[in-house]
Design a protein around this motif. Structure first.
Motif, mmCIF file in Angstrom:
data_model
loop_
_atom_site.group_PDB
_atom_site.id
_atom_site.type_symbol
_atom_site.label_atom_id
_atom_site.label_comp_id
_atom_site.label_asym_id
_atom_site.label_seq_id
_atom_site.Cartn_x
_atom_site.Cartn_y
_atom_site.Cartn_z
ATOM 1 N N ALA A 3 30.018 44.467 35.564
ATOM 2 C CA ALA A 3 30.978 44.669 35.014
ATOM 3 C C ALA A 3 32.134 45.511 35.705
ATOM 4 O O ALA A 3 33.396 45.056 35.573
ATOM 5 C CB ALA A 3 30.651 45.682 33.851
ATOM 6 N N GLU A 4 31.750 46.365 36.516
ATOM 7 C CA GLU A 4 32.693 47.022 37.531
ATOM 8 C C GLU A 4 33.575 46.028 38.507
ATOM 9 O O GLU A 4 34.721 46.109 38.487
ATOM 10 C CB GLU A 4 31.852 48.098 38.464
ATOM 11 N N LYS A 5 32.614 45.170 39.096
ATOM 12 C CA LYS A 5 33.401 44.291 39.893
ATOM 13 C C LYS A 5 34.267 43.245 39.089
ATOM 14 O O LYS A 5 35.458 42.950 39.754
ATOM 15 C CB LYS A 5 32.186 43.268 40.619
ATOM 16 N N LEU A 6 34.045 42.866 38.080
ATOM 17 C CA LEU A 6 35.022 42.235 37.185
ATOM 18 C C LEU A 6 36.037 42.920 36.779
ATOM 19 O O LEU A 6 37.218 42.249 36.562
ATOM 20 C CB LEU A 6 33.987 41.505 35.797
ATOM 21 N N ASP A 7 35.991 44.209 36.448
ATOM 22 C CA ASP A 7 37.070 45.037 35.970
ATOM 23 C C ASP A 7 38.215 45.012 37.262
ATOM 24 O O ASP A 7 39.262 45.005 36.946
ATOM 25 C CB ASP A 7 36.509 46.421 35.729
ATOM 26 N N ARG A 29 43.561 43.473 39.207
ATOM 27 C CA ARG A 29 44.304 42.876 40.345
ATOM 28 C C ARG A 29 45.093 41.634 39.893
ATOM 29 O O ARG A 29 46.284 41.631 40.045
ATOM 30 C CB ARG A 29 43.299 42.553 41.481
ATOM 31 N N VAL A 30 44.446 40.719 39.012
ATOM 32 C CA VAL A 30 44.971 39.607 38.528
ATOM 33 C C VAL A 30 46.230 39.915 37.715
ATOM 34 O O VAL A 30 47.375 39.519 37.812
ATOM 35 C CB VAL A 30 44.151 38.811 37.758
ATOM 36 N N GLU A 31 45.870 41.293 36.890
ATOM 37 C CA GLU A 31 47.107 41.598 35.808
ATOM 38 C C GLU A 31 48.351 42.366 36.536
ATOM 39 O O GLU A 31 49.457 42.336 36.065
ATOM 40 C CB GLU A 31 46.440 42.575 34.775
ATOM 41 N N THR A 32 47.978 42.861 37.605
ATOM 42 C CA THR A 32 48.971 43.911 38.250
ATOM 43 C C THR A 32 49.601 43.086 39.414
ATOM 44 O O THR A 32 50.638 43.621 39.932
ATOM 45 C CB THR A 32 48.303 45.231 38.839
ATOM 46 N N ASP A 33 49.121 42.082 39.966
ATOM 47 C CA ASP A 33 49.662 41.563 41.154
ATOM 48 C C ASP A 33 49.854 39.986 40.730
ATOM 49 O O ASP A 33 48.757 39.371 40.871
ATOM 50 C CB ASP A 33 48.746 41.623 42.423
ATOM 51 N N GLU A 34 50.968 39.399 40.497
ATOM 52 C CA GLU A 34 50.906 38.060 40.287
ATOM 53 C C GLU A 34 50.802 37.006 41.286
ATOM 54 O O GLU A 34 50.368 35.779 41.097
ATOM 55 C CB GLU A 34 52.467 37.515 39.713
ATOM 56 N N ARG A 35 50.698 37.587 42.665
ATOM 57 C CA ARG A 35 50.511 36.698 43.536
ATOM 58 C C ARG A 35 49.047 36.710 43.972
ATOM 59 O O ARG A 35 48.566 35.875 44.863
ATOM 60 C CB ARG A 35 51.474 37.194 44.887
ATOM 61 N N TYR A 36 48.237 37.559 43.269
ATOM 62 C CA TYR A 36 46.776 37.623 43.811
ATOM 63 C C TYR A 36 46.127 36.519 43.207
ATOM 64 O O TYR A 36 46.132 36.135 41.952
ATOM 65 C CB TYR A 36 46.314 38.849 43.332
ATOM 66 N N THR A 37 45.138 35.800 44.103
ATOM 67 C CA THR A 37 44.256 34.670 43.294
ATOM 68 C C THR A 37 42.842 35.008 43.736
ATOM 69 O O THR A 37 42.667 35.542 44.781
ATOM 70 C CB THR A 37 44.576 33.501 44.407
ATOM 71 N N PRO A 38 42.200 35.364 42.559
ATOM 72 C CA PRO A 38 40.806 35.677 42.516
ATOM 73 C C PRO A 38 39.981 34.839 43.290
ATOM 74 O O PRO A 38 40.023 33.532 43.093
ATOM 75 C CB PRO A 38 40.490 35.996 41.160
ATOM 76 N N PRO A 39 39.349 35.067 44.264
ATOM 77 C CA PRO A 39 38.543 34.287 44.828
ATOM 78 C C PRO A 39 37.187 33.708 44.013
ATOM 79 O O PRO A 39 36.525 34.241 43.232
ATOM 80 C CB PRO A 39 37.534 35.212 45.840
ATOM 81 N N GLN A 40 37.434 32.193 44.047
ATOM 82 C CA GLN A 40 36.565 31.392 43.223
ATOM 83 C C GLN A 40 34.998 31.717 43.402
ATOM 84 O O GLN A 40 34.090 31.688 42.060
ATOM 85 C CB GLN A 40 36.998 30.136 43.276
ATOM 86 N N VAL A 79 30.537 39.447 30.134
ATOM 87 C CA VAL A 79 30.774 39.322 31.440
ATOM 88 C C VAL A 79 31.040 37.662 31.802
ATOM 89 O O VAL A 79 31.985 37.212 32.345
ATOM 90 C CB VAL A 79 29.612 39.611 32.682
ATOM 91 N N ARG A 80 30.219 36.806 31.199
ATOM 92 C CA ARG A 80 30.404 35.112 31.427
ATOM 93 C C ARG A 80 31.761 35.120 30.896
ATOM 94 O O ARG A 80 32.436 34.089 31.478
ATOM 95 C CB ARG A 80 29.246 34.512 30.777
ATOM 96 N N GLU A 81 32.051 35.301 29.653
ATOM 97 C CA GLU A 81 33.299 34.994 28.843
ATOM 98 C C GLU A 81 34.598 35.655 29.788
ATOM 99 O O GLU A 81 35.346 34.679 29.850
ATOM 100 C CB GLU A 81 33.238 35.538 27.461
ATOM 101 N N ARG A 82 34.388 36.809 30.185
ATOM 102 C CA ARG A 82 35.440 37.324 31.067
ATOM 103 C C ARG A 82 35.751 36.443 32.321
ATOM 104 O O ARG A 82 36.865 36.326 32.748
ATOM 105 C CB ARG A 82 35.241 38.771 31.347
ATOM 106 N N VAL A 83 34.501 36.033 32.864
ATOM 107 C CA VAL A 83 34.611 35.118 34.273
ATOM 108 C C VAL A 83 35.562 34.047 33.703
ATOM 109 O O VAL A 83 36.501 33.519 34.639
ATOM 110 C CB VAL A 83 33.479 35.011 34.898
#
Length: 330
Positions: free
Chosen positions: A167-171, A176-187, A247-251
């Motif tokens: 949960a902490e890693k997902l947070d 980062r996704v919400e605060t940085d529009e240019r950030y791309t989460p590693p798939q 966690v699965r739904e948030r991912v």
């Protein structure tokens, strides 16, 4: 004792004194051991050792069926009631060994009756070490039923820690996704989180049902309040299962959001390319038409022909710009 462990696979042999402590005994003491009324025996084996398997089949006093079940190669969490108020308990714990994936859970196999616990493992389990430390400190299990509860509680505690880490890693990724529009989460990282959650959930679902069965079906040698503890463990696992599902739904939501952002960027890019292409297409047509190498091109002999052609193209560009602005395309 270390030489003996390496030779026969006996990891721990303890006699519980009924007051939270225990004394260690050797392999040679087991056949002639006589327990006092308040004492219980706990034998912990490495099932990969052939000597341990031979002892289980030939000297443990267990039936061939029970030995076969305990030594099965692959098992899932389950509870099996046996005649004489005996039971077989198969649990899974988080794999915290070096270079191991936590969701590749470690199996703990347990036979128990009113005075004896025989447990087997293939890979080291931190949970058994926790119970041993409690016994050494004199605050450990007093009875066989409490040994089972102690092992189950320690296994569940490790699950809690892993769920919190996921949960902490997902947070962090969501922030980062919400605060940085240019950030791309590693798939690959996101898919790994989802895979770990799914792997944990696969084994915890039947384990929760086991705890529920132990809550409902109380054996005669259980301590009076054991069912309350089993019920609490069941409720904790229900909460962990809900968190793993979340966690699965948030991912999935993070991946869907990134996919939507990529589509939007691609649509904007294609829209811009379409505007540019539409803007320059008429001018490209005029320059192509005036650039053909045949006779009769208007103004080819006029010294002001080039200036007139440039003015004409500029006029077309201005007219197109006015049209695009009027249509709100730019």
């Amino acid at each position: 004792m270390p030489d003996e462990i390496g030779r026969i696979g006996l990891l721990h042999a303890l006699v519980l004194n009924g007051s939270g402590g225990a004394r260690r005994i050797s392999y040679a003491d087991i056949p002639s051991l006589e327990l006092a009324e308040h004492e219980s025996l706990w034998l912990h084996w490495d099932r990969s050792q052939t000597q341990a398997q031979a002892w289980l089949r030939n000297r443990s006093g267990l039936s061939a069926f029970v030995c076969d079940v305990l030594l099965e190669e692959n098992t899932r969490p389950r509870l099996l009631s046996l005649p004489g108020d005996e039971l077989l308990l198969f649990l899974r714990g988080v794999n915290l060994n070096p270079d191991a994936e936590p969701e590749d859970m470690v199996s703990l196999r347990v036979f128990a009756d009113a005075r004896r616990v025989i447990s087997l493992r293939l890979r080291p389990l931190r949970s058994t070490e926790v119970v041993l430390q409690q016994l050494e400190a004199g605050v450990g299990p007093k009875t066989v039923s409490e040994v089972l509860l102690g092992l189950a509680d320690s296994l569940t505690e490790r699950v809690d820690q892993l769920v919190a880490v996921l949960a902490e890693k997902l947070d962090e990724e969501e922030d980062r996704v919400e605060t940085d529009e240019r950030y791309t989460p590693p798939q690959d990282k996101m898919l790994s989180l989802r895979r770990q959650a799914a792997g944990l959930r696969r084994f915890l679902l039947p384990q929760r049902e086991i705890y529920s069965q132990l809550t409902r079906n109380r054996l005669p040698w259980f301590v009076d309040d054991d069912t309350d503890y089993w019920n609490e463990l069941s409720n904790r696992l229900i909460r962990y299962l809900e968190e793993l599902e979340l966690v699965r739904e948030r991912v999935n939501l993070v991946l869907e959001a990134e996919e939507r952002r990529m589509r939007e960027r691609m649509n904007r890019t294609m829209y811009l390319l379409g505007i540019i292409t539409g803007f320059f297409l008429p001018m490209s047509f005029l320059t192509g038409l005036l650039g053909i190498n045949v006779g009769g091109i208007p103004g080819s002999e006029n010294p002001y022909g080039f200036a007139v052609a440039c003015a004409l193209i500029g006029a077309v560009a201005c007219f197109q710009w006015w049209i695009f602005r009027r249509l709100k395309w730019v």
